[in-house]
Write a protein that holds these residues in place. Sequence first.
Motif, PDB file in Angstrom:
ATOM      1  N   HIS A  56      78.709  38.870 149.085  1.00 38.04           N
ATOM      2  CA  HIS A  56      77.852  39.946 149.577  1.00 38.04           C
ATOM      3  C   HIS A  56      76.904  39.445 150.665  1.00 38.04           C
ATOM      4  CE1 HIS A  56      73.790  41.735 149.400  1.00 38.04           C
ATOM      5  NE2 HIS A  56      74.421  42.894 149.371  1.00 38.04           N
ATOM      6  N   ILE A  60      76.626  40.748 154.510  1.00 35.58           N
ATOM      7  CA  ILE A  60      75.370  41.308 155.020  1.00 35.58           C
ATOM      8  C   ILE A  60      74.936  40.559 156.268  1.00 35.58           C
ATOM      9  CG2 ILE A  60      72.888  41.404 154.507  1.00 35.58           C
ATOM     10  CD1 ILE A  60      74.568  43.834 153.449  1.00 35.58           C
ATOM     11  N   HIS A  63      76.981  41.804 159.141  1.00 36.21           N
ATOM     12  CA  HIS A  63      76.559  43.170 159.491  1.00 36.21           C
ATOM     13  C   HIS A  63      75.237  43.168 160.258  1.00 36.21           C
ATOM     14  CE1 HIS A  63      75.587  47.397 159.180  1.00 36.21           C
ATOM     15  NE2 HIS A  63      74.501  47.101 158.505  1.00 36.21           N
ATOM     16  N   ASN A 105      68.561  43.088 151.809  1.00 36.02           N
ATOM     17  CA  ASN A 105      69.772  43.745 151.308  1.00 36.02           C
ATOM     18  C   ASN A 105      70.170  43.290 149.912  1.00 36.02           C
ATOM     19  OD1 ASN A 105      70.941  45.371 153.708  1.00 36.02           O
ATOM     20  ND2 ASN A 105      70.247  43.452 154.599  1.00 36.02           N
ATOM     21  N   SER A 113      78.230  46.309 151.016  1.00 34.98           N
ATOM     22  CA  SER A 113      78.198  45.318 152.102  1.00 34.98           C
ATOM     23  C   SER A 113      79.520  45.292 152.856  1.00 34.98           C
ATOM     24  CB  SER A 113      77.838  43.931 151.571  1.00 34.98           C
ATOM     25  OG  SER A 113      78.843  43.404 150.730  1.00 34.98           O
TER      26      SER A 113
END
Length: 191
Positions: A56, A60, A63, A105, A113
């Motif tokens: 995850h 993240i 992103h 996050n 995610s």
Amino acid sequence: MARATTKDDLVSAGNTTFETLTGILAALTEEQRDLPFSFDVSREKGAHWARDSNVHDVLIHLHEWHLLLLDWVSSNLAGEEKPFLKAGYNWKTYGAMNAEFTERNRGSSYAESFALVCESHVRVMTLIDHFSQEELFTRGAYPWVGGTTLGSYFTSVTASHYVWATKKVRKFAKSLDLATMVPASGTRPRE
């Protein structure tokens, strides 16, 4: 991996390396995707090895860097001078920015995610398409890019970052394979 020097290479490298990453993620079970990283990072160089605690966190990170690029390009094209990194950070302190992304996050799931990184990947790749070969790979095409090319920023945020993420997820997947070879009692199987 050689850095892209043409628009076609940039698009190809971005999509190919993203497909490689998502292919490895698809090979993990739903349960494995949520497991914390437990592999040895003592020999690895880079603060990110200790920063990211699971898949995850890696997604993240990708992103958030997509969002940095998208915001930087759109702001500067609109005439709003803006540095690439978030306000308050520079290339010496961006590690703290990365940690902030992870913490911000922390409550989201792997599924969230993954959806976010897939969506932002498409947005970045779509943005690349709006630029010509010359705009992407000519130094000085945009003064706000500095002494490099716009294409080099796209390469860093896509293909180069995806190669990094793939290496990390592969190391994690490999650690899972090794872990399944040891019975729950902690004794090694007979050879």
